[in-house]
Design a protein around this motif. Structure first.
Motif, short mmCIF file in Angstrom:
data_model
loop_
_atom_site.label_atom_id
_atom_site.label_comp_id
_atom_site.label_asym_id
_atom_site.label_seq_id
_atom_site.Cartn_x
_atom_site.Cartn_y
_atom_site.Cartn_z
N VAL A 96 41.05 30.89 21.75
CA VAL A 96 40.59 29.62 22.32
C VAL A 96 39.09 29.47 22.09
N PRO A 97 38.60 28.24 22.08
CA PRO A 97 37.15 28.04 21.97
C PRO A 97 36.45 28.70 23.16
N VAL A 98 35.26 29.20 22.93
CA VAL A 98 34.50 29.90 23.97
C VAL A 98 34.38 29.08 25.24
N GLU A 99 34.17 27.80 25.12
CA GLU A 99 33.99 26.97 26.32
C GLU A 99 35.26 26.84 27.17
N ARG A 100 36.40 27.26 26.65
CA ARG A 100 37.66 27.20 27.42
C ARG A 100 38.17 28.57 27.86
N LEU A 101 37.41 29.63 27.60
CA LEU A 101 37.87 30.98 27.93
C LEU A 101 38.18 31.16 29.42
N ASN A 102 37.28 30.73 30.30
CA ASN A 102 37.51 30.91 31.74
C ASN A 102 38.76 30.18 32.19
N GLU A 103 38.91 28.95 31.77
CA GLU A 103 40.08 28.13 32.15
C GLU A 103 41.39 28.80 31.69
N ARG A 104 41.41 29.25 30.44
CA ARG A 104 42.64 29.85 29.90
C ARG A 104 42.91 31.22 30.50
N GLU A 105 41.87 31.99 30.81
CA GLU A 105 42.07 33.27 31.47
C GLU A 105 42.71 33.04 32.85
N ARG A 106 42.18 32.10 33.61
CA ARG A 106 42.77 31.79 34.93
C ARG A 106 44.23 31.36 34.79
N TYR A 107 44.51 30.53 33.79
CA TYR A 107 45.89 30.07 33.57
C TYR A 107 46.81 31.27 33.36
N TRP A 108 46.44 32.19 32.47
CA TRP A 108 47.31 33.33 32.15
C TRP A 108 47.43 34.30 33.32
N ILE A 109 46.37 34.48 34.09
CA ILE A 109 46.46 35.33 35.28
C ILE A 109 47.47 34.75 36.26
N GLU A 110 47.44 33.44 36.43
CA GLU A 110 48.37 32.78 37.36
C GLU A 110 49.82 32.91 36.92
N GLN A 111 50.09 33.21 35.65
CA GLN A 111 51.45 33.36 35.16
C GLN A 111 52.04 34.73 35.53
N ILE A 112 51.20 35.65 35.95
CA ILE A 112 51.66 37.00 36.31
C ILE A 112 52.09 37.01 37.77
N PRO A 113 53.28 37.52 38.09
CA PRO A 113 53.66 37.64 39.50
C PRO A 113 52.58 38.44 40.25
N ILE A 114 52.21 37.96 41.42
CA ILE A 114 51.09 38.55 42.16
C ILE A 114 51.21 40.05 42.36
N GLU A 115 52.42 40.56 42.57
CA GLU A 115 52.60 42.00 42.79
C GLU A 115 52.40 42.83 41.52
N GLN A 116 52.33 42.16 40.36
CA GLN A 116 52.11 42.88 39.10
C GLN A 116 50.69 42.73 38.58
N ARG A 117 49.87 41.92 39.22
CA ARG A 117 48.51 41.66 38.73
C ARG A 117 47.59 42.85 38.92
N LEU A 118 46.88 43.18 37.86
CA LEU A 118 45.87 44.24 37.93
C LEU A 118 44.46 43.66 37.88
N ASN A 119 44.33 42.35 37.89
CA ASN A 119 43.01 41.72 37.86
C ASN A 119 42.35 41.90 39.21
N GLY A 120 41.03 42.06 39.20
CA GLY A 120 40.26 42.18 40.43
C GLY A 120 39.75 43.58 40.67
N ARG A 121 39.13 43.78 41.81
CA ARG A 121 38.54 45.06 42.15
C ARG A 121 39.29 45.78 43.26
N ARG A 122 40.56 45.47 43.40
CA ARG A 122 41.37 46.17 44.40
C ARG A 122 41.38 47.65 44.09
N ARG A 123 41.47 48.44 45.09
CA ARG A 123 41.59 49.87 44.87
C ARG A 123 43.05 50.21 44.59
N PRO A 124 43.29 51.28 43.85
CA PRO A 124 44.68 51.65 43.51
C PRO A 124 45.53 51.86 44.74
N ARG A 125 46.79 51.52 44.59
CA ARG A 125 47.71 51.74 45.72
C ARG A 125 48.15 53.17 45.78
#
Length: 125
Positions: A96-125
């Protein structure tokens, strides 16, 4: 799996949907851990920086001097998968064009079921 083996694996990401040579969105699918989505403008972010963080954990070095325990959840998940010999799949999701990277990253993160997301600074379970 040795870190060198992972580096070799990460040097050849699945480029079916996009090229590592152009800015875009990448995805790690880590067996037994979950899915992480990120954006990049330089291929070194995808190919080297994560390996460096796995190597730091393996040798018990700090994340950064000012934040020694700052490894993000994906860093710990990658390290555990490497240590346990589990599969790690890296693919380029799209370019994607650089100016759309943030938007597209958010879109793809939202496609992951929340219990499978590794995005963020959560500590390991």
């Amino acid at each position: 799996r040795r870190v060198q083996d992972v580096m070799m694996f990460w040097s050849v990401p699945d480029e079916t949907k996009g090229s590592i040579a152009a800015p875009g969105i990448y995805r790690f699918t880590i067996e037994g851990e979950g899915i992480y989505v990120g954006r990049y403008t330089r291929s070194s972010r995808v190919l080297k920086e994560y390996v460096r963080n796995v190597e730091k954990q393996k040798s018990r070095r700090p994340y950064r001097p000012q934040d020694p325990n700052g490894f993000r959840f994906v860093h710990v998940a990658l390290f555990r998968a490497v240590e346990d010999g589990r599969n790690i799949h890296l693919d380029i999701v799209e370019n994607v064009p650089v100016e759309r990277l943030n938007e597209r990253e958010r879109y793809w993160i939202e496609q992951i079921p929340i219990e499978q997301r590794l995005n963020g600074r959560r500590r390991p379970r």
